[in-house]
Write a protein that holds these residues in place. Structure first.
Motif, PDB file in Angstrom:
ATOM      1  N   GLU A   8      41.176 -61.353   3.861  1.00  0.00           N
ATOM      2  CA  GLU A   8      41.830 -60.730   4.949  1.00  0.00           C
ATOM      3  C   GLU A   8      42.866 -61.724   5.999  1.00  0.00           C
ATOM      4  O   GLU A   8      43.815 -61.542   6.408  1.00  0.00           O
ATOM      5  CB  GLU A   8      40.870 -59.757   5.927  1.00  0.00           C
ATOM      6  N   ALA A   9      42.037 -62.941   6.481  1.00  0.00           N
ATOM      7  CA  ALA A   9      42.712 -63.845   7.219  1.00  0.00           C
ATOM      8  C   ALA A   9      43.857 -64.398   6.437  1.00  0.00           C
ATOM      9  O   ALA A   9      45.018 -64.439   7.137  1.00  0.00           O
ATOM     10  CB  ALA A   9      41.639 -64.918   7.549  1.00  0.00           C
ATOM     11  N   ALA A  10      43.970 -64.594   5.145  1.00  0.00           N
ATOM     12  CA  ALA A  10      45.024 -65.094   4.452  1.00  0.00           C
ATOM     13  C   ALA A  10      46.205 -64.212   4.362  1.00  0.00           C
ATOM     14  O   ALA A  10      47.153 -64.476   4.728  1.00  0.00           O
ATOM     15  CB  ALA A  10      44.724 -65.564   3.112  1.00  0.00           C
ATOM     16  N   SER A  11      45.856 -62.806   4.262  1.00  0.00           N
ATOM     17  CA  SER A  11      46.575 -62.032   4.190  1.00  0.00           C
ATOM     18  C   SER A  11      47.597 -61.788   5.488  1.00  0.00           C
ATOM     19  O   SER A  11      48.673 -61.550   5.778  1.00  0.00           O
ATOM     20  CB  SER A  11      46.342 -60.694   3.469  1.00  0.00           C
ATOM     21  N   ARG A  12      46.607 -61.830   6.400  1.00  0.00           N
ATOM     22  CA  ARG A  12      47.112 -61.552   7.851  1.00  0.00           C
ATOM     23  C   ARG A  12      48.061 -62.836   8.232  1.00  0.00           C
ATOM     24  O   ARG A  12      49.232 -62.634   9.042  1.00  0.00           O
ATOM     25  CB  ARG A  12      45.715 -61.554   8.832  1.00  0.00           C
ATOM     26  N   ILE A  13      47.695 -63.899   7.930  1.00  0.00           N
ATOM     27  CA  ILE A  13      48.562 -65.037   8.401  1.00  0.00           C
ATOM     28  C   ILE A  13      49.773 -65.122   7.465  1.00  0.00           C
ATOM     29  O   ILE A  13      50.687 -65.123   7.957  1.00  0.00           O
ATOM     30  CB  ILE A  13      47.745 -66.502   7.735  1.00  0.00           C
ATOM     31  N   LEU A  14      50.047 -64.525   6.083  1.00  0.00           N
ATOM     32  CA  LEU A  14      51.023 -64.601   5.381  1.00  0.00           C
ATOM     33  C   LEU A  14      51.933 -63.631   6.079  1.00  0.00           C
ATOM     34  O   LEU A  14      53.169 -63.480   6.062  1.00  0.00           O
ATOM     35  CB  LEU A  14      50.881 -64.188   3.741  1.00  0.00           C
ATOM     36  N   GLU A  15      51.264 -62.388   6.435  1.00  0.00           N
ATOM     37  CA  GLU A  15      52.250 -61.279   7.100  1.00  0.00           C
ATOM     38  C   GLU A  15      52.759 -61.749   8.544  1.00  0.00           C
ATOM     39  O   GLU A  15      54.015 -61.571   8.654  1.00  0.00           O
ATOM     40  CB  GLU A  15      51.132 -60.197   7.752  1.00  0.00           C
ATOM     41  N   ALA A  16      52.031 -62.640   9.306  1.00  0.00           N
ATOM     42  CA  ALA A  16      52.708 -63.153  10.636  1.00  0.00           C
ATOM     43  C   ALA A  16      53.792 -63.851  10.119  1.00  0.00           C
ATOM     44  O   ALA A  16      54.896 -64.051  10.800  1.00  0.00           O
ATOM     45  CB  ALA A  16      51.595 -63.770  11.287  1.00  0.00           C
ATOM     46  N   VAL A  17      53.558 -65.035   9.053  1.00  0.00           N
ATOM     47  CA  VAL A  17      54.528 -66.145   8.687  1.00  0.00           C
ATOM     48  C   VAL A  17      55.867 -65.068   8.211  1.00  0.00           C
ATOM     49  O   VAL A  17      56.910 -65.558   8.707  1.00  0.00           O
ATOM     50  CB  VAL A  17      54.096 -66.873   7.417  1.00  0.00           C
ATOM     51  N   ASP A  18      55.883 -64.064   7.179  1.00  0.00           N
ATOM     52  CA  ASP A  18      57.026 -63.285   7.022  1.00  0.00           C
ATOM     53  C   ASP A  18      57.622 -62.578   8.232  1.00  0.00           C
ATOM     54  O   ASP A  18      58.770 -62.525   8.484  1.00  0.00           O
ATOM     55  CB  ASP A  18      56.524 -62.167   6.279  1.00  0.00           C
ATOM     56  N   GLU A  19      56.641 -62.204   9.136  1.00  0.00           N
ATOM     57  CA  GLU A  19      57.297 -61.617  10.438  1.00  0.00           C
ATOM     58  C   GLU A  19      58.076 -62.675  11.281  1.00  0.00           C
ATOM     59  O   GLU A  19      59.293 -62.111  11.605  1.00  0.00           O
ATOM     60  CB  GLU A  19      56.139 -61.003  11.213  1.00  0.00           C
ATOM     61  N   SER A  20      57.394 -63.869  11.526  1.00  0.00           N
ATOM     62  CA  SER A  20      58.238 -64.574  12.102  1.00  0.00           C
ATOM     63  C   SER A  20      59.516 -64.992  11.335  1.00  0.00           C
ATOM     64  O   SER A  20      60.611 -65.216  12.109  1.00  0.00           O
ATOM     65  CB  SER A  20      57.446 -65.988  12.337  1.00  0.00           C
ATOM     66  N   GLY A  21      59.659 -65.091  10.086  1.00  0.00           N
ATOM     67  CA  GLY A  21      60.921 -65.212   9.554  1.00  0.00           C
ATOM     68  C   GLY A  21      61.827 -64.434   9.711  1.00  0.00           C
ATOM     69  O   GLY A  21      63.021 -64.606   9.951  1.00  0.00           O
ATOM     70  N   ARG A  22      61.447 -62.828   9.552  1.00  0.00           N
ATOM     71  CA  ARG A  22      62.414 -61.871   9.952  1.00  0.00           C
ATOM     72  C   ARG A  22      62.840 -61.760  11.411  1.00  0.00           C
ATOM     73  O   ARG A  22      63.853 -61.788  11.669  1.00  0.00           O
ATOM     74  CB  ARG A  22      61.577 -60.488   9.552  1.00  0.00           C
ATOM     75  N   HIS A  23      61.913 -62.276  12.242  1.00  0.00           N
ATOM     76  CA  HIS A  23      62.307 -62.229  13.597  1.00  0.00           C
ATOM     77  C   HIS A  23      63.420 -63.456  14.128  1.00  0.00           C
ATOM     78  O   HIS A  23      64.448 -62.817  14.581  1.00  0.00           O
ATOM     79  CB  HIS A  23      60.935 -62.584  14.672  1.00  0.00           C
ATOM     80  N   TYR A  24      63.268 -64.469  13.437  1.00  0.00           N
ATOM     81  CA  TYR A  24      64.264 -65.527  13.664  1.00  0.00           C
ATOM     82  C   TYR A  24      65.700 -65.341  12.758  1.00  0.00           C
ATOM     83  O   TYR A  24      66.599 -65.694  13.361  1.00  0.00           O
ATOM     84  CB  TYR A  24      63.476 -66.857  13.598  1.00  0.00           C
ATOM     85  N   ARG A  25      65.339 -64.430  11.825  1.00  0.00           N
ATOM     86  CA  ARG A  25      66.471 -64.125  11.012  1.00  0.00           C
ATOM     87  C   ARG A  25      67.468 -63.235  11.795  1.00  0.00           C
ATOM     88  O   ARG A  25      68.767 -63.483  11.794  1.00  0.00           O
ATOM     89  CB  ARG A  25      66.108 -63.403   9.637  1.00  0.00           C
ATOM     90  N   ASP A  26      66.975 -62.406  12.502  1.00  0.00           N
ATOM     91  CA  ASP A  26      67.506 -61.251  13.260  1.00  0.00           C
ATOM     92  C   ASP A  26      67.715 -61.793  14.567  1.00  0.00           C
ATOM     93  O   ASP A  26      68.220 -60.687  15.434  1.00  0.00           O
ATOM     94  CB  ASP A  26      66.838 -59.945  13.083  1.00  0.00           C
ATOM     95  N   SER A  27      67.667 -62.811  15.000  1.00  0.00           N
ATOM     96  CA  SER A  27      67.767 -63.217  16.629  1.00  0.00           C
ATOM     97  C   SER A  27      68.828 -64.488  16.762  1.00  0.00           C
ATOM     98  O   SER A  27      68.750 -65.196  15.723  1.00  0.00           O
ATOM     99  CB  SER A  27      66.866 -63.279  17.263  1.00  0.00           C
ATOM    100  N   LEU A  28      68.911 -64.794  17.952  1.00  0.00           N
ATOM    101  CA  LEU A  28      69.833 -66.000  18.108  1.00  0.00           C
ATOM    102  C   LEU A  28      69.002 -66.823  19.124  1.00  0.00           C
ATOM    103  O   LEU A  28      68.819 -66.689  20.284  1.00  0.00           O
ATOM    104  CB  LEU A  28      71.092 -65.826  18.821  1.00  0.00           C
ATOM    105  N   PRO A  29      68.075 -67.667  18.291  1.00  0.00           N
ATOM    106  CA  PRO A  29      66.926 -68.410  19.225  1.00  0.00           C
ATOM    107  C   PRO A  29      67.908 -69.602  20.185  1.00  0.00           C
ATOM    108  O   PRO A  29      68.590 -70.272  19.689  1.00  0.00           O
ATOM    109  CB  PRO A  29      66.280 -69.018  18.309  1.00  0.00           C
ATOM    110  N   MET A  30      67.768 -69.520  21.411  1.00  0.00           N
ATOM    111  CA  MET A  30      68.431 -70.365  22.206  1.00  0.00           C
ATOM    112  C   MET A  30      67.531 -71.466  22.855  1.00  0.00           C
ATOM    113  O   MET A  30      67.541 -72.191  23.902  1.00  0.00           O
ATOM    114  CB  MET A  30      68.632 -69.688  23.650  1.00  0.00           C
TER     115      MET A  30
END
Ligand SMILES: Cc1ncc(COP(=O)(O)O)c(C=O)c1O
Length: 274
Positions: free
Chosen positions: A5-27
């Motif tokens: 479960e921990a591994a799967s939760r971590i991979l979800e968070a990794v994907d989520e972070s990727g989506r977040h930064y793909r769709d935003s303009l980090p300053m």
């Protein structure tokens, strides 16, 4: 939570972070988005390998591919920053600063630097690399409203304090450091000048800021993953062509000098029988 479960939760968070930064303009100036080329190199077998020592002078066999990569990286860094020396082995800007301070000063020496309140990085402070190295810290007089050093007062402070190292560069700054004037004062009293370019290294590489190595810096440090858009890492750069000085910089990164070989060090290592 189970390991699965921990591994799967971590991979979800990794994907989520990727989506977040793909769709935003980090300053955030200390972050970047890796190019597909850098991603490919990072996501490779090399990630789990060691290559201690320098190209052609490793501590063990099997480092030929590292030698190729590091030689190309060193040549590129020297070309981009127009300098005679580059070490690209550090794992971050902070580690580069620790190595720079190791090479240029010994415990008990004095350093002048920008205070954290005025924009200096925590590694320039007593609670950071400066303190770890055991240096006495004196901070520059500052004009808060202009977010700049008081040049005349800072030069006078350097002449009066006679530090071993004059450190410049900040995390927070609007304008290039008036390095030429301050480096002159530092060199007059025999200090080495170090410029921490962590945040602005990409601008310096693109000739869009100041050029510290031509304005008096003996050593320039920096992170390879902020405005310089590479993978996580750090630089130690210098225009010195003195092989002894270059060796001192390299060995400050790895393996680190022994006490008796530190800059200007006169202390002897006492052997203790256990
Ligand atoms: C001026 C300065 N030096 C050093 C660092 C530390 O760099 P790193 O995070 O690569 O250790 C930072 C980080 O933001 C910085 O602003």
């Amino acid at each position: 939570m189970s390991a699965r479960e921990a591994a799967s939760r971590i991979l979800e968070a990794v994907d989520e972070s990727g989506r977040h930064y793909r769709d935003s303009l980090p300053m955030i100036a200390s972050e970047n988005i890796l190019s597909p080329l850098v991603r490919k190199a990072c996501d490779s077998d090399l990630h789990g390998r060691y290559a201690e020592g320098l190209p052609g002078k490793r501590y063990y066999q099997g480092c030929d591919d590292f030698d190729t990569i590091e030689e190309i990286g060193i040549a590129a860094a020297k070309r981009v920053f127009n300098c005679n020396f580059a070490n690209i082995q550090s794992t971050s800007g902070t580690v580069s600063n620790m190595a720079g301070l190791k090479a240029l000063a010994k415990p008990g020496d004095t350093i002048t630097a920008v205070s954290t309140a005025d924009g200096g990085h925590i590694s320039h402070a007593r609670m950071g690399a400066v303190g770890v190295r055991g240096l006495n810290l004196v901070t520059y007089p500052w004009i808060e409203s202009r977010m700049e050093p008081d040049i005349d007062a800072a030069a006078a402070l350097i002449r009066e304090t006679e530090p071993n190292v004059a450190l410049f560069g900040q995390s927070v700054f609007l304008f290039p450091t008036p390095l030429e004037e301050l480096a002159d004062a530092a060199h007059e009293v025999g200090a080495k000048v170090m410029y921490d370019a962590a945040h602005v290294l990409g601008l310096i590489a693109g000739n869009q800021f100041q050029d510290p190595l031509r304005e008096g810096a003996d050593v320039m440090t920096g992170s390879s993953h902020k405005t310089f858009p590479g993978p996580q890492g750090g630089f130690l750069l210098s225009n010195s062509d003195d092989p002894k000085f270059q060796r001192r910089l390299n060995s400050a990164i790895f393996p680190g000098p022994s006490r008796s070989r530190q800059s200007g060090g006169t202390s002897r290592v006492r052997r203790v029988r256990c």
